[in-house]
Design a protein around this motif. Structure first.
Motif, PDB file in Angstrom:
ATOM      1  N   ALA A   1      48.479  32.947  78.254  1.00 33.20           N
ATOM      2  CA  ALA A   1      47.963  33.063  76.764  1.00 33.20           C
ATOM      3  C   ALA A   1      47.057  34.258  76.788  1.00 33.20           C
ATOM      4  O   ALA A   1      46.178  34.353  77.543  1.00 33.20           O
ATOM      5  N   LEU A   2      47.312  35.122  75.903  1.00 26.96           N
ATOM      6  CA  LEU A   2      46.479  36.198  75.754  1.00 26.96           C
ATOM      7  C   LEU A   2      46.661  36.901  74.353  1.00 26.96           C
ATOM      8  O   LEU A   2      47.804  37.032  73.847  1.00 26.96           O
ATOM      9  N   SER A   3      45.687  37.619  73.721  1.00 28.80           N
ATOM     10  CA  SER A   3      45.738  38.658  72.696  1.00 28.80           C
ATOM     11  C   SER A   3      46.140  39.809  72.838  1.00 28.80           C
ATOM     12  O   SER A   3      45.812  40.424  74.008  1.00 28.80           O
ATOM     13  N   SER A   4      46.710  40.232  72.143  1.00 26.90           N
ATOM     14  CA  SER A   4      46.858  41.713  72.154  1.00 26.90           C
ATOM     15  C   SER A   4      48.048  42.109  73.248  1.00 26.90           C
ATOM     16  O   SER A   4      47.880  43.169  73.984  1.00 26.90           O
ATOM     17  N   TYR A   5      48.899  41.267  73.509  1.00 24.42           N
ATOM     18  CA  TYR A   5      50.140  41.920  74.163  1.00 24.42           C
ATOM     19  C   TYR A   5      51.064  42.784  73.465  1.00 24.42           C
ATOM     20  O   TYR A   5      50.946  42.895  72.192  1.00 24.42           O
TER      21      TYR A   5
ATOM     22  N   THR B   1      51.502  45.000  68.603  1.00 20.69           N
ATOM     23  CA  THR B   1      50.930  43.819  69.554  1.00 20.69           C
ATOM     24  C   THR B   1      51.048  42.439  68.968  1.00 20.69           C
ATOM     25  O   THR B   1      51.517  42.487  67.682  1.00 20.69           O
TER      26      THR B   1
ATOM     27  N   THR C   1      50.127  38.115  69.765  1.00 17.04           N
ATOM     28  CA  THR C   1      49.341  37.200  70.552  1.00 17.04           C
ATOM     29  C   THR C   1      50.107  36.100  70.895  1.00 17.04           C
ATOM     30  O   THR C   1      50.818  35.223  70.430  1.00 17.04           O
TER      31      THR C   1
ATOM     32  N   ALA D   1      49.221  44.038  78.503  1.00 17.85           N
ATOM     33  CA  ALA D   1      48.347  43.516  77.668  1.00 17.85           C
ATOM     34  C   ALA D   1      47.564  44.826  77.173  1.00 17.85           C
ATOM     35  O   ALA D   1      46.622  45.277  77.828  1.00 17.85           O
TER      36      ALA D   1
ATOM     37  N   SER E   1      43.272  44.411  76.485  1.00 13.21           N
ATOM     38  CA  SER E   1      42.447  44.168  77.655  1.00 13.21           C
ATOM     39  C   SER E   1      42.819  44.933  78.977  1.00 13.21           C
ATOM     40  O   SER E   1      42.072  44.886  79.889  1.00 13.21           O
TER      41      SER E   1
ATOM     42  N   THR F   1      49.581  32.271  72.255  1.00 12.74           N
ATOM     43  CA  THR F   1      48.379  31.118  72.311  1.00 12.74           C
ATOM     44  C   THR F   1      48.850  29.894  73.118  1.00 12.74           C
ATOM     45  O   THR F   1      49.991  29.774  73.263  1.00 12.74           O
TER      46      THR F   1
END
Length: 107
Positions: free
Chosen positions: A43-47, A66, A68, A11, A14, A70
């Motif tokens: 779920a996480l943004s910017s993988y 990158t 996301t 990620a 983060s 959801t």
């Protein structure tokens, strides 16, 4: 001569790695490596995915753009706090709290 690609996930925004499951090492066939069952568990943004080539004479790496992941539709409820005992007609000392989870355990 054996060559493979190793896939890992990170990620990048983060700094907290996600869980990558599936077949993370595949053979190169006719110059291409195809991954067919990779999954990111949370779920996480910017993988982004990191790919590393492990050949007999050299190593190379690249990182995907990158993306996301959801959460899915709610699949279950989980108690975060249970109520405490109270007297009749009085507010509960601890109010109950629940959270909705998708099938992968994301809130």
């Amino acid at each position: 001569q054996y060559m493979s690609l190793l896939a890992g996930v990170r990620a990048s925004a983060s700094g907290s790695p996600g869980d990558l499951t599936g077949t993370t090492t595949v053979d190169i066939i006719r110059g291409a490596a195809t991954f067919t069952d990779l999954r990111v568990a949370k779920a996480l943004s910017s993988y982004s995915l990191d790919f590393t080539y492990l050949g007999p004479l050299l190593a190379a790496a690249t990182t995907s753009d990158t993306f996301t992941v959801t959460p899915g539709a709610p699949a279950s409820l989980e108690a975060v706090k249970w109520p405490s005992s109270s007297n009749r007609g009085m507010l509960l000392g601890i109010q109950p709290a629940l959270q909705a989870l998708d099938a992968a355990g994301n809130v």
